[in-house]
Structures are given as C-alpha cells and as structure tokens.
Design a protein around this motif. Structure first.
Motif, mmCIF file in Angstrom:
data_model
loop_
_atom_site.group_PDB
_atom_site.id
_atom_site.type_symbol
_atom_site.label_atom_id
_atom_site.label_comp_id
_atom_site.label_asym_id
_atom_site.label_seq_id
_atom_site.Cartn_x
_atom_site.Cartn_y
_atom_site.Cartn_z
ATOM 1 N N ALA A 1 98.225 -41.369 25.020
ATOM 2 C CA ALA A 1 97.773 -41.441 23.636
ATOM 3 C C ALA A 1 96.401 -40.786 23.474
ATOM 4 O O ALA A 1 96.137 -40.089 22.486
ATOM 5 C CB ALA A 1 97.715 -42.898 23.186
ATOM 6 N N ALA A 2 95.525 -41.013 24.452
ATOM 7 C CA ALA A 2 94.200 -40.399 24.416
ATOM 8 C C ALA A 2 94.298 -38.884 24.453
ATOM 9 O O ALA A 2 93.573 -38.184 23.743
ATOM 10 C CB ALA A 2 93.359 -40.905 25.587
ATOM 11 N N GLN A 3 95.196 -38.363 25.287
ATOM 12 C CA GLN A 3 95.382 -36.910 25.377
ATOM 13 C C GLN A 3 95.880 -36.339 24.057
ATOM 14 O O GLN A 3 95.392 -35.297 23.589
ATOM 15 C CB GLN A 3 96.364 -36.571 26.499
ATOM 16 N N ASN A 4 96.822 -37.032 23.437
ATOM 17 C CA ASN A 4 97.349 -36.563 22.150
ATOM 18 C C ASN A 4 96.262 -36.550 21.082
ATOM 19 O O ASN A 4 96.132 -35.579 20.322
ATOM 20 C CB ASN A 4 98.510 -37.456 21.702
ATOM 21 N N ALA A 5 95.495 -37.624 21.007
ATOM 22 C CA ALA A 5 94.434 -37.710 20.012
ATOM 23 C C ALA A 5 93.332 -36.692 20.306
ATOM 24 O O ALA A 5 92.761 -36.083 19.392
ATOM 25 C CB ALA A 5 93.857 -39.116 19.973
ATOM 26 N N HIS A 6 93.036 -36.488 21.584
ATOM 27 C CA HIS A 6 92.016 -35.513 21.975
ATOM 28 C C HIS A 6 92.434 -34.102 21.562
ATOM 29 O O HIS A 6 91.628 -33.339 20.993
ATOM 30 C CB HIS A 6 91.799 -35.581 23.490
ATOM 31 N N ASP A 7 93.675 -33.749 21.825
ATOM 32 C CA ASP A 7 94.162 -32.421 21.458
ATOM 33 C C ASP A 7 94.108 -32.218 19.948
ATOM 34 O O ASP A 7 93.778 -31.131 19.454
ATOM 35 C CB ASP A 7 95.593 -32.224 21.961
ATOM 36 N N TYR A 8 94.426 -33.279 19.216
ATOM 37 C CA TYR A 8 94.369 -33.194 17.752
ATOM 38 C C TYR A 8 92.930 -32.966 17.289
ATOM 39 O O TYR A 8 92.678 -32.130 16.408
ATOM 40 C CB TYR A 8 94.926 -34.476 17.136
ATOM 41 N N LEU A 9 91.983 -33.681 17.881
ATOM 42 C CA LEU A 9 90.594 -33.520 17.475
ATOM 43 C C LEU A 9 90.063 -32.124 17.795
ATOM 44 O O LEU A 9 89.249 -31.585 17.048
ATOM 45 C CB LEU A 9 89.729 -34.582 18.162
#
Length: 323
Positions: free
Chosen positions: A161-169
């Motif tokens: 989840a952190a990776q997904n949110a990081h990529d989005y940011l």
C-alpha cells in the motif's frame, strides 16, 4: 531532530498512532492486539516494559490496558527519535500513564543496564541502524528478558500500500506539474479578476487547460484505496479555493498551495522510509547475524497473516541468554 525523523514527527504531530499507510491504520488492530496482549499478560507484576520507536503509543497503550485490567502494575516507558503530539497523548486515558521519552537517540538509550523485563517495538526497529540499536536494546534488557518486534515485511500489505501511495504522490508532485501550474493560474487569475468586466486572457485560458490536464492525474488517485484519501483532500481544498477565490488574497492562496505541496512531500518521504526499511531476506539475515552476536536466542520468526492469508507483518521474538 535528525532529518530522517522529520517525516515521522509530522505524522505523529497530526495525531496518528499507527503506521504505515493511514488507510490501513486500524484495519489489522485485532490481529495485532492478539499478538501483543499475551506478552503483556504473562509478565510478573510490577514488570518494567520498554516500547522502542513508539510513535504515538499504539502498543504502549495496550500494555497499560492489560496492566490495569489484570492488576499487574506494569511500568511502561516509551522512547522515540521523533517528537510526539503531547496533547494527543495527555488526552488519552491509557497513554497518560505511559512515560514518554521522545526526541531520544535510540542508539544511546538513557537507561541503566538491564532494567526492562520486556522490550517491544511495532513498525520501528527496522527503520534504525540495527547493528547499533539491537546491541543497545540488549544492554537494557534483563537477563532472560524478551524482545518482541513486529516489523514491516517487504511482501506485506502495508508495504504494498505504501508503494502504491508513494508512486501516486510522485505522479502528483513531479509528473503532473499540478502545483506549479496551479500557482501560475492563481497569479494570473488574481491579476485579471480586477478587470471589469472580467474576461480571461489567452494566457489564463491556456493555464486553465493545463490545470485541467494536471487535475486528471491527481484524480487518478480515486481509483486506488491506497491514495483516494490523498486525492480527495487535494481536490477538495483546491476546489474550494478556486470556487471562492474572490474571498482570498493571492499570497494567502499561494501559501496554502505550498502548505499542501510540502505536506504531500513529507508524506511521500515517510512512505519511502517505510518501503526502504521493510524486511526482506537479506536484511532479515543481517538482523539474525546481529542477534546471535549479542546473545539473543530466536524464539519466533514468522509472518502475521490476515483472514485471507495475506501478509500483514513479520513477528520476531527473542530471549536474552547468558554470555
């Protein structure tokens, strides 16, 4: 405060108690409580417990609850390298009974040798230099005392989840140019809105097109549970500002946009720390090499699973043995 702690200090100051991605904060509370509570309940009365890398005290809170409910009178101390939200802590019935020591160097704990019967850490130790912090933790752990760690696993749901949110940011902060276009749009808008009648210039119309294009990238966050809250907050605040721009001065709007951009960048850094610090096979092997060198015996090394058998985190349990 060290720079590496700044993203976490910001997170704790905004009254979060769990890590790592906000959408998952309470999702596995029952599973984690079922891990921690037995460790606290089996302690002898008047035991000293240390929570390392405590954040705002999710695990310390459980320790106090178990202590009071079972009339065990544990003494719970909690340390963290970041600053915590003291108002949040003091308002909580249970956390108010924890001795918090924040902005503390975990590599040089301010305690004498061997005062603690149990040392715990949830989503914290893996962020530190374990070759230094683990020997220091062993120093303050009583003989036959226990160290229990719940750590981010590279294949765990919170890290994914952190990776997904990081990529989005990254897409919002860098690729979309959303904030730079928004600032330019506001500058032109505030200059031209003085004209009566108001007629947007070609430059403002072009910026409007660019802003719409950039906004679509931000709105892509609605498609993922890991970033939808971020997208909603950005779109809501910016939308309100644009709809009511006549009520704001330019400097105030630009300052607000910069605040949002800085908060998202701090959030991105925190997520990146989570991703980089999560345990994989190599870092786990290095950790066990350190553990063996400081006379800690491994009791448990297992992944924690949710009801769908997906990885939540990794549980590590050690016991201090004779030299």
């Amino acid at each position: 405060m060290e720079k590496s702690f700044e993203p976490w200090a910001h997170y704790w100051q905004t009254m979060n108690s769990h890590a790592c991605v906000r959408v998952n904060d309470g999702e596995y509370r029952e599973e984690l409580e079922s891990v921690w509570k037995p460790y606290f309940s089996k302690l002898a009365p008047n035991s000293k417990v240390l929570d390392v890398c405590v954040g705002n005290g999710a695990v310390s809170r459980m320790a106090v609850q178990v202590s009071i409910d079972s009339e065990l009178s544990h003494e719970v101390t909690a340390v963290d390298g970041a600053s915590i939200n003291k108002e949040y802590v003091e308002r909580d019935e249970w956390l108010g009974k924890v001795n918090f020591v924040d902005e503390t160097n975990i590599e040089q704990l301010p305690f004498s040798d061997q005062p603690f019967y149990l040392i715990v850490s949830q989503y914290g130790i893996e962020y530190t230099n374990t070759s230094v912090t683990l020997p220091e933790i062993a120093r303050v752990l009583k003989q036959s005392g226990e160290l229990v760690i719940v750590a981010h696993d590279k294949e765990g749901l919170s890290v994914i989840a952190a990776q997904n949110a990081h990529d989005y940011l990254i897409s919002v902060l860098d690729k979309s140019r959303f904030f730079s276009v928004l600032k330019a749009y506001l500058e032109h808008l505030c200059l031209e809105r003085k004209n009566i009648p108001f007629k947007p210039s070609d430059a403002l119309l072009q910026l409007d097109k660019e802003l719409i294009k950039a906004k679509k990238i931000v709105e892509q966050g609605y498609q993922s549970v890991d970033s939808k809250d971020i997208a909603h907050n950005v779109i809501s605040v910016v939308g309100h500002m644009l709809s009511n721009h006549q009520d704001f001065e330019l400097d105030d709007m630009l300052a607000k946009v910069s605040d949002i951009e800085n908060a998202l960048e701090m959030h991105r850094k925190r997520l990146n720390l989570c991703i980089e610090s999560a345990l994989d096979q190599e870092s786990l092997a290095n950790l066990f090499d350190i553990v063996r060198s400081i006379h800690l015996k491994t009791i448990k090394n297992e992944v924690l699973l949710d009801s769908d058998n997906q990885i939540i985190a990794r549980l590590l349990h050690f016991k201090k043995i004779s030299d």
